[in-house]
Design a protein around this motif. Structure first.
Motif, short mmCIF file in Angstrom:
data_model
loop_
_atom_site.label_atom_id
_atom_site.label_comp_id
_atom_site.label_asym_id
_atom_site.label_seq_id
_atom_site.Cartn_x
_atom_site.Cartn_y
_atom_site.Cartn_z
N ILE A 1 40.18 50.70 42.45
CA ILE A 1 39.34 49.72 41.75
C ILE A 1 39.03 50.19 40.33
N THR A 2 38.87 51.50 40.16
CA THR A 2 38.60 52.06 38.82
C THR A 2 39.79 51.83 37.90
N GLU A 3 40.99 52.05 38.41
CA GLU A 3 42.19 51.85 37.59
C GLU A 3 42.37 50.38 37.22
N VAL A 4 42.15 49.50 38.18
CA VAL A 4 42.27 48.06 37.92
C VAL A 4 41.19 47.63 36.93
N SER A 5 40.01 48.15 37.11
CA SER A 5 38.90 47.84 36.21
C SER A 5 39.24 48.20 34.77
N LYS A 6 39.78 49.37 34.58
CA LYS A 6 40.15 49.81 33.23
C LYS A 6 41.32 49.00 32.68
N LYS A 7 42.31 48.77 33.52
CA LYS A 7 43.51 48.04 33.07
C LYS A 7 43.18 46.63 32.57
N TYR A 8 42.27 45.95 33.26
CA TYR A 8 41.95 44.56 32.93
C TYR A 8 40.60 44.39 32.25
N ASP A 9 39.93 45.50 31.95
CA ASP A 9 38.64 45.46 31.28
C ASP A 9 37.65 44.55 32.01
N ILE A 10 37.56 44.80 33.31
CA ILE A 10 36.62 44.10 34.19
C ILE A 10 35.86 45.17 34.95
N THR A 11 34.58 44.98 35.12
CA THR A 11 33.81 46.00 35.83
C THR A 11 34.19 46.02 37.32
N PRO A 12 34.05 47.17 37.95
CA PRO A 12 34.29 47.23 39.39
C PRO A 12 33.40 46.26 40.17
N ASP A 13 32.16 46.09 39.71
CA ASP A 13 31.26 45.14 40.38
C ASP A 13 31.81 43.72 40.32
N THR A 14 32.38 43.35 39.18
CA THR A 14 32.97 42.02 39.05
C THR A 14 34.15 41.87 39.99
N LEU A 15 34.98 42.89 40.07
CA LEU A 15 36.12 42.84 40.99
C LEU A 15 35.65 42.70 42.44
N ARG A 16 34.64 43.44 42.82
CA ARG A 16 34.09 43.35 44.18
C ARG A 16 33.54 41.94 44.43
N TYR A 17 32.83 41.40 43.42
CA TYR A 17 32.27 40.06 43.55
C TYR A 17 33.39 39.02 43.70
N TYR A 18 34.40 39.11 42.87
CA TYR A 18 35.52 38.17 42.96
C TYR A 18 36.17 38.23 44.34
N GLU A 19 36.29 39.43 44.89
CA GLU A 19 36.86 39.56 46.22
C GLU A 19 35.91 38.98 47.28
N LYS A 20 34.63 39.26 47.14
CA LYS A 20 33.63 38.79 48.10
C LYS A 20 33.61 37.27 48.22
N ILE A 21 33.74 36.58 47.06
CA ILE A 21 33.66 35.12 47.09
C ILE A 21 35.03 34.46 47.31
N GLY A 22 36.05 35.29 47.47
CA GLY A 22 37.38 34.74 47.75
C GLY A 22 38.19 34.38 46.53
N LEU A 23 37.72 34.78 45.37
CA LEU A 23 38.46 34.48 44.15
C LEU A 23 39.73 35.32 44.06
N ILE A 24 39.63 36.54 44.56
CA ILE A 24 40.80 37.41 44.71
C ILE A 24 40.99 37.55 46.21
N PRO A 25 42.20 37.27 46.70
CA PRO A 25 42.42 37.45 48.14
C PRO A 25 42.07 38.88 48.57
N ARG A 26 41.67 39.03 49.80
CA ARG A 26 41.22 40.32 50.35
C ARG A 26 42.18 41.44 49.98
N VAL A 27 41.63 42.49 49.38
CA VAL A 27 42.41 43.64 48.93
C VAL A 27 42.51 44.64 50.09
N ASN A 28 43.72 45.15 50.33
CA ASN A 28 43.92 46.16 51.38
C ASN A 28 43.17 47.43 51.03
N ARG A 29 42.88 48.21 52.05
CA ARG A 29 42.20 49.49 51.85
C ARG A 29 43.05 50.60 52.44
N ASN A 30 42.94 51.78 51.84
CA ASN A 30 43.68 52.92 52.38
C ASN A 30 42.94 53.49 53.59
#
Length: 124
Positions: free
Chosen positions: A3-32
């Motif tokens: 999430i940190t790498e994606v956050s930096k690459k797209y200049d979006i905060t990790p919180d925003t990425l988590r929020y987008y995933e939570k509301i279904g804006l980004i399909p569920r991201v796999n976890r290691n």
């Protein structure tokens, strides 16, 4: 990618990425195995798409509808196309409004540059 790498690459905060995933804006991201989000290239494509659409002013609701329809499959192609066309029309209207605002600003700046501004009430 983390999430940190994606956050930096797209200049979006990790919180925003988590929020987008939570509301279904980004399909569920796999976890290691450790439970850490592991973004794939496809996930990153969604992030890039959403960032682009949000930058253009598309509302989250329209984007979540779009993502939901994509996940439902080919039966929603016509509805997805219509949603994008409708949003394009709204964006074109916003662009036109912004062009008018820009023109108005240019006019006012020109008056200042020429020393013609005496009273703001006179040039509204």
């Amino acid at each position: 990618m983390t999430i940190t790498e994606v956050s930096k690459k797209y200049d979006i905060t990790p919180d925003t990425l988590r929020y987008y995933e939570k509301i279904g804006l980004i399909p569920r991201v796999n976890r290691n195995k450790s439970g850490v989000r592991d973004y794939t290239e496809e996930d990153c494509n969604w992030v890039e798409f959403i960032k682009c659409m949000r930058s253009a002013g598309l509302p989250i609701e329209a984007l979540t509808d779009y993502v939901t329809m994509v996940q439902q499959g080919d039966s929603t192609i016509d509805a997805r196309r219509k949603l994008l066309i409708d949003q394009k029309k709204i964006l074109i209207d916003k662009i036109e409004e912004m062009k008018q605002t820009l023109s108005r600003l240019d006019f006012k700046i020109e008056l200042y540059d020429k020393g013609l501004v005496m009273n703001e009430e006179e040039i509204k």
